[in-house]
Scaffold this motif. Structure first.
Motif, PDB file in Angstrom:
ATOM      1  N   ILE A 300       0.835  -1.203   0.000  1.00  0.00           N
ATOM      2  CA  ILE A 300       0.000   0.000   0.000  1.00  0.00           C
ATOM      3  C   ILE A 300       0.869   1.252   0.000  1.00  0.00           C
ATOM      4  O   ILE A 300       1.793   1.384   0.805  1.00  0.00           O
ATOM      5  CB  ILE A 300      -0.955  -0.012   1.203  1.00  0.00           C
ATOM      6  N   VAL A 301       0.538   2.183  -0.895  1.00  0.00           N
ATOM      7  CA  VAL A 301       1.290   3.433  -0.993  1.00  0.00           C
ATOM      8  C   VAL A 301       0.771   4.434   0.037  1.00  0.00           C
ATOM      9  O   VAL A 301      -0.333   4.303   0.562  1.00  0.00           O
ATOM     10  CB  VAL A 301       1.163   4.036  -2.405  1.00  0.00           C
ATOM     11  N   LYS A 302       1.563   5.449   0.306  1.00  0.00           N
ATOM     12  CA  LYS A 302       1.190   6.456   1.296  1.00  0.00           C
ATOM     13  C   LYS A 302       0.007   7.280   0.802  1.00  0.00           C
ATOM     14  O   LYS A 302      -0.035   7.723  -0.338  1.00  0.00           O
ATOM     15  CB  LYS A 302       2.388   7.366   1.589  1.00  0.00           C
ATOM     16  N   TRP A 303      -0.964   7.469   1.673  1.00  0.00           N
ATOM     17  CA  TRP A 303      -2.173   8.238   1.376  1.00  0.00           C
ATOM     18  C   TRP A 303      -1.822   9.721   1.312  1.00  0.00           C
ATOM     19  O   TRP A 303      -1.134  10.246   2.183  1.00  0.00           O
ATOM     20  CB  TRP A 303      -3.209   7.982   2.462  1.00  0.00           C
ATOM     21  N   THR A 304      -2.286  10.401   0.268  1.00  0.00           N
ATOM     22  CA  THR A 304      -1.906  11.806   0.066  1.00  0.00           C
ATOM     23  C   THR A 304      -3.076  12.781   0.219  1.00  0.00           C
ATOM     24  O   THR A 304      -2.851  13.996   0.231  1.00  0.00           O
ATOM     25  CB  THR A 304      -1.304  11.991  -1.338  1.00  0.00           C
ATOM     26  N   GLU A 305      -4.302  12.273   0.364  1.00  0.00           N
ATOM     27  CA  GLU A 305      -5.455  13.175   0.370  1.00  0.00           C
ATOM     28  C   GLU A 305      -5.666  13.862   1.720  1.00  0.00           C
ATOM     29  O   GLU A 305      -6.316  14.894   1.784  1.00  0.00           O
ATOM     30  CB  GLU A 305      -6.715  12.404  -0.031  1.00  0.00           C
ATOM     31  N   ASN A 306      -5.178  13.278   2.805  1.00  0.00           N
ATOM     32  CA  ASN A 306      -5.346  13.888   4.132  1.00  0.00           C
ATOM     33  C   ASN A 306      -3.997  13.943   4.849  1.00  0.00           C
ATOM     34  O   ASN A 306      -3.772  13.254   5.847  1.00  0.00           O
ATOM     35  CB  ASN A 306      -6.352  13.090   4.970  1.00  0.00           C
ATOM     36  N   PRO A 307      -3.082  14.775   4.369  1.00  0.00           N
ATOM     37  CA  PRO A 307      -1.737  14.797   4.973  1.00  0.00           C
ATOM     38  C   PRO A 307      -1.738  15.207   6.435  1.00  0.00           C
ATOM     39  O   PRO A 307      -0.827  14.850   7.185  1.00  0.00           O
ATOM     40  CB  PRO A 307      -0.979  15.814   4.108  1.00  0.00           C
ATOM     41  N   GLU A 308      -2.763  15.945   6.867  1.00  0.00           N
ATOM     42  CA  GLU A 308      -2.817  16.372   8.264  1.00  0.00           C
ATOM     43  C   GLU A 308      -3.074  15.204   9.220  1.00  0.00           C
ATOM     44  O   GLU A 308      -2.877  15.331  10.442  1.00  0.00           O
ATOM     45  CB  GLU A 308      -3.899  17.444   8.451  1.00  0.00           C
ATOM     46  N   LEU A 309      -3.522  14.062   8.683  1.00  0.00           N
ATOM     47  CA  LEU A 309      -3.806  12.892   9.519  1.00  0.00           C
ATOM     48  C   LEU A 309      -2.651  11.895   9.548  1.00  0.00           C
ATOM     49  O   LEU A 309      -2.797  10.811  10.100  1.00  0.00           O
ATOM     50  CB  LEU A 309      -5.075  12.185   9.025  1.00  0.00           C
TER      51      LEU A 309
END
Length: 508
Positions: A300-309
């Motif tokens: 799984i790649v790093k999630w980019t849509e909620n960087p604050e989380l």
């Protein structure tokens, strides 16, 4: 006659637990709409992909929020997972569905579409296989629980204590709503849970039997080879089932070291070669293939849509003001999702708003029952932690009294060591899930199902902790009360599914 009646009592109690599991699993199977289990369409697509394309799926555009994890070709297989579960079910799909595809975009493929009536039949067959896998897991949990009983047979002079321990361990897992949900839908978690408990059982069994092993000079190579090969084989299958199993590499190393320690020095290289060579052969190829295709080992790649989380590095725990809020968010999510699918027993405001918008009338639900039951389950878990503290204090006091050098040589039995292995299995998955949630994907904060490959370890923590503060004469009441709580929680979940969630979200 007393032993015979007690034996019937043991069999009767376990039969009730297993029948309850089967009834609830089948109920959930028919209540959960087809394709509405966790990632169920993608798991189903993977099975079809192996049959139709006769190859492993490949991932789509890495920048796409969905195709980065699945094959863009129908039936859109979830290509980030190793293939063991899907390869086992593919022959069954081929047998009952042939070379037909079950997907809304079937016309975009060269395959004939599976008729809707036949589609339902096929999916229910594949779902039922999850139930069969779960029953094998419960058998493994029973075998593991018996390793820690005071006697090998539950029909002994201490039969009542052993029986309630056994019933508590099996019943807790069997009636846990989250485990039941996975028993009801298509998913690769069920096979991972089975293999995880087989791996933990082998580790615990070899640890408990270590005191009964012959001296090193008399220990035969075939015994050590069998133990090492068993560990390596099962761990290899685990790695071919789900990548998160790699978090248990330290346990494989520990188990191999235990075997080698009891073997002759010249045999130890063979032990390590087997224990680590077999997993490399069985599942290593998949991770090499994945790395060569996508440049990474973990799927799984790093999630980019909620960087604050997400945190960028462990140092953020020191320098970022909201870092510990994210840790607390994770702990809260696990406290909810370990027990079941959260929406089943906790009413969320967005669901209330959606119901009012769709129907305009109050909903008749069991949430006023299920939410307090869940809070009670969490409270019992916290009491179990207190029980472990009490056990630790008693253990240290006993060690101080009988140890030759006070407070330095704490007596640790083989059963205590085996229990520590079960607990370590749960802790390692817990830490791996926390790392994943904090650094890779914030959605993991309610990913309690990823801990279920070690749910037997959590049950061990739960019961041994509570038994540390509950007198023996009340343990039967405790076990029956917890099972009654889980029974009521499942009944409430069924009501909420039927009367609220399905009318709100299920297809007409």
């Amino acid at each position: 006659m007393k032993k015979l009646s007690t034996g019937k009592f043991v069999i009767g109690g376990l039969t009730v637990v297993l029948i309850g599991h089967i009834v609830f699993a089948l109920t959930y199977q028919w209540l959960i709409p087809l394709g509405y289990g966790p990632d169920e369409p993608r798991h189903y697509g993977y099975i079809q992909h192996l049959v139709l394309y006769r190859s492993l799926p490949v991932l789509g555009d890495p920048s796409h929020p969905y195709y980065c994890h699945m094959d863009p070709r129908p039936p859109n297989a979830i290509g980030i997972h190793p293939p063991l579960y899907y390869a086992l079910l593919a022959p069954i799909y081929a047998l009952v569905a042939g070379q037909r595809i079950d997907h809304p975009q079937a016309e975009q493929t060269p395959f004939q579409k599976l008729p809707p009536s036949h589609s339902r039949f096929v999916q229910h067959i594949l779902r039922t296989l999850s139930l069969l896998i779960a029953l094998v897991t419960l058998w493994l949990i029973a075998r593991t629980a018996l390793l820690f009983s005071n006697h090998q047979s539950p029909i002994t002079s201490r039969q009542s204590l052993d029986f309630w321990w056994l019933l508590g361990m099996v019943g807790f897992v069997a009636w846990l709503p989250h485990f039941l949900m996975l028993s009801a839908v298509m998913n690769n978690d069920t096979l991972t849970i089975l293999l995880g408990h087989l791996f933990l059982f082998l580790l615990a069994k070899q640890t408990v039997s270590a005191g009964e092993s012959p001296p090193v000079a008399n220990r035969q190579l075939p015994v050590a080879v069998k133990e090492a090969a068993s560990l390596g084989l099962v761990f290899g299958l685990l790695g071919l089932s789900k990548a998160s199993a790699l978090a248990w590499l330290p346990l494989l190393l520990l188990g191999t070291w235990q075997i080698a320690k009891r073997s002759q020095p010249h045999q130890r290289w063979q032990i390590f070669a087997l224990a680590f060579g077999l997993p490399t052969l069985i599942c290593g190829w998949w991770y090499v293939r994945f790395y060569l295709l996508y440049g990474r080992v973990m799927p799984i790649v790093k999630w980019t849509e909620n960087p604050e989380l997400l945190l960028n590095s462990p140092t953020d725990l020191v320098w970022r003001a909201d870092a510990w809020f994210l840790v607390w968010r994770f702990l809260q999510g696990i406290a909810r999702s370990l027990w079941g699918q959260v929406d089943w027993f906790i009413l969320k405001p967005e669901h209330v708003a959606a119901w009012r918008q769709k129907f305009g009338t109050p909903a008749e639900t069991a949430y006023p029952l299920t939410e307090p039951l869940w809070l009670l389950a969490v409270l019992l878990s916290l009491l179990a932690l207190i029980g472990w503290f009490v056990r630790l204090v008693k253990w240290v006091q006993t060690a101080s009294r009988y140890s030759p050098v006070a407070n330095r040589q704490l007596p640790i039995t083989t059963k205590q060591q085996a229990g520590a292995i079960l607990v370590s299995g749960f802790v390692l998955l817990f830490l791996a899930l926390m790392h994943y949630t904090l650094f890779t994907h914030p959605g993991g904060y309610e990913g309690g199902r990823y801990l279920l490959p070690s749910i037997g370890g959590f049950a061990f923590l739960f019961w041994q902790g509570l038994f540390g503060i509950v007198p023996e004469r009340w343990r039967s009441v405790l076990v029956c009360s917890v099972l009654a709580l889980l029974l009521a929680l499942n009944i409430g979940c069924v009501i909420n599914l039927r009367n609220f969630l399905n009318p709100l979200y299920a297809p007409a």
